[in-house]
Design a protein around this motif. Sequence first.
Motif, mmCIF file in Angstrom:
data_model
loop_
_atom_site.group_PDB
_atom_site.id
_atom_site.type_symbol
_atom_site.label_atom_id
_atom_site.label_comp_id
_atom_site.label_asym_id
_atom_site.label_seq_id
_atom_site.Cartn_x
_atom_site.Cartn_y
_atom_site.Cartn_z
ATOM 1 N N ASN A 61 2.297 15.140 2.803
ATOM 2 C CA ASN A 61 3.156 15.728 1.754
ATOM 3 C C ASN A 61 4.595 15.868 1.781
ATOM 4 O O ASN A 61 5.227 15.397 0.902
ATOM 5 C CB ASN A 61 2.456 17.065 1.312
ATOM 6 N N ASN A 64 6.388 12.625 1.231
ATOM 7 C CA ASN A 64 6.498 12.211 -0.105
ATOM 8 C C ASN A 64 7.264 13.184 -1.009
ATOM 9 O O ASN A 64 7.374 12.802 -2.426
ATOM 10 C CB ASN A 64 4.994 11.885 -0.522
ATOM 11 N N ASN A 65 7.613 13.952 -0.501
ATOM 12 C CA ASN A 65 8.132 15.052 -1.574
ATOM 13 C C ASN A 65 9.680 15.264 -1.245
ATOM 14 O O ASN A 65 10.046 15.681 -0.409
ATOM 15 C CB ASN A 65 7.562 16.522 -1.302
ATOM 16 N N GLN A 71 7.955 24.082 -0.654
ATOM 17 C CA GLN A 71 6.691 24.352 -1.357
ATOM 18 C C GLN A 71 5.584 24.636 -0.299
ATOM 19 O O GLN A 71 4.594 25.566 -0.413
ATOM 20 C CB GLN A 71 6.590 23.355 -2.284
ATOM 21 N N GLU A 72 5.439 23.853 0.483
ATOM 22 C CA GLU A 72 4.283 23.850 1.380
ATOM 23 C C GLU A 72 4.467 25.081 2.422
ATOM 24 O O GLU A 72 3.567 25.794 2.793
ATOM 25 C CB GLU A 72 4.246 22.658 2.653
ATOM 26 N N ARG A 104 4.345 22.793 -6.982
ATOM 27 C CA ARG A 104 4.384 21.392 -7.088
ATOM 28 C C ARG A 104 4.361 20.958 -8.254
ATOM 29 O O ARG A 104 5.328 19.790 -8.718
ATOM 30 C CB ARG A 104 3.335 20.720 -6.355
ATOM 31 N N ASN A 110 11.349 22.573 -8.946
ATOM 32 C CA ASN A 110 11.474 21.460 -7.977
ATOM 33 C C ASN A 110 13.044 20.997 -8.044
ATOM 34 O O ASN A 110 13.867 20.954 -8.802
ATOM 35 C CB ASN A 110 11.129 20.117 -9.009
#
Length: 112
Positions: A61, A64-65, A71-72, A104, A110
Amino acid sequence: MINTFYAVTAILGMAAVTILLRALPFLAAPLLKRLSMVAQLGRFLPPAIMTLLVLHSVHGNASNNPAGLWQEGGAIGLAILLQLRWRSALLSIMAGTLLYVVLRNSHGFNCA
């Protein structure tokens, strides 16, 4: 064209192997419970597998983020804190997952 007898025999053979493989753990459980190594694996493997799954998911993730790992990290931190406080895997996993999904999908948070 496949012969009907051949097709039925192949399907029955595959079904028998599938049923045997599904039943094997239950048939072997009484024998395996006697081994101390199995008890040690039962205590060690679930947390190890969960850790590997989390690390693999975070790596996939995060790559790709564009916002990075925060966030993770927040979701994992919440899950760890809840687990240390209440010792409830269900609560920890559900709350961590919920926070992750909210972070997310919240466009205001974001950083990308």
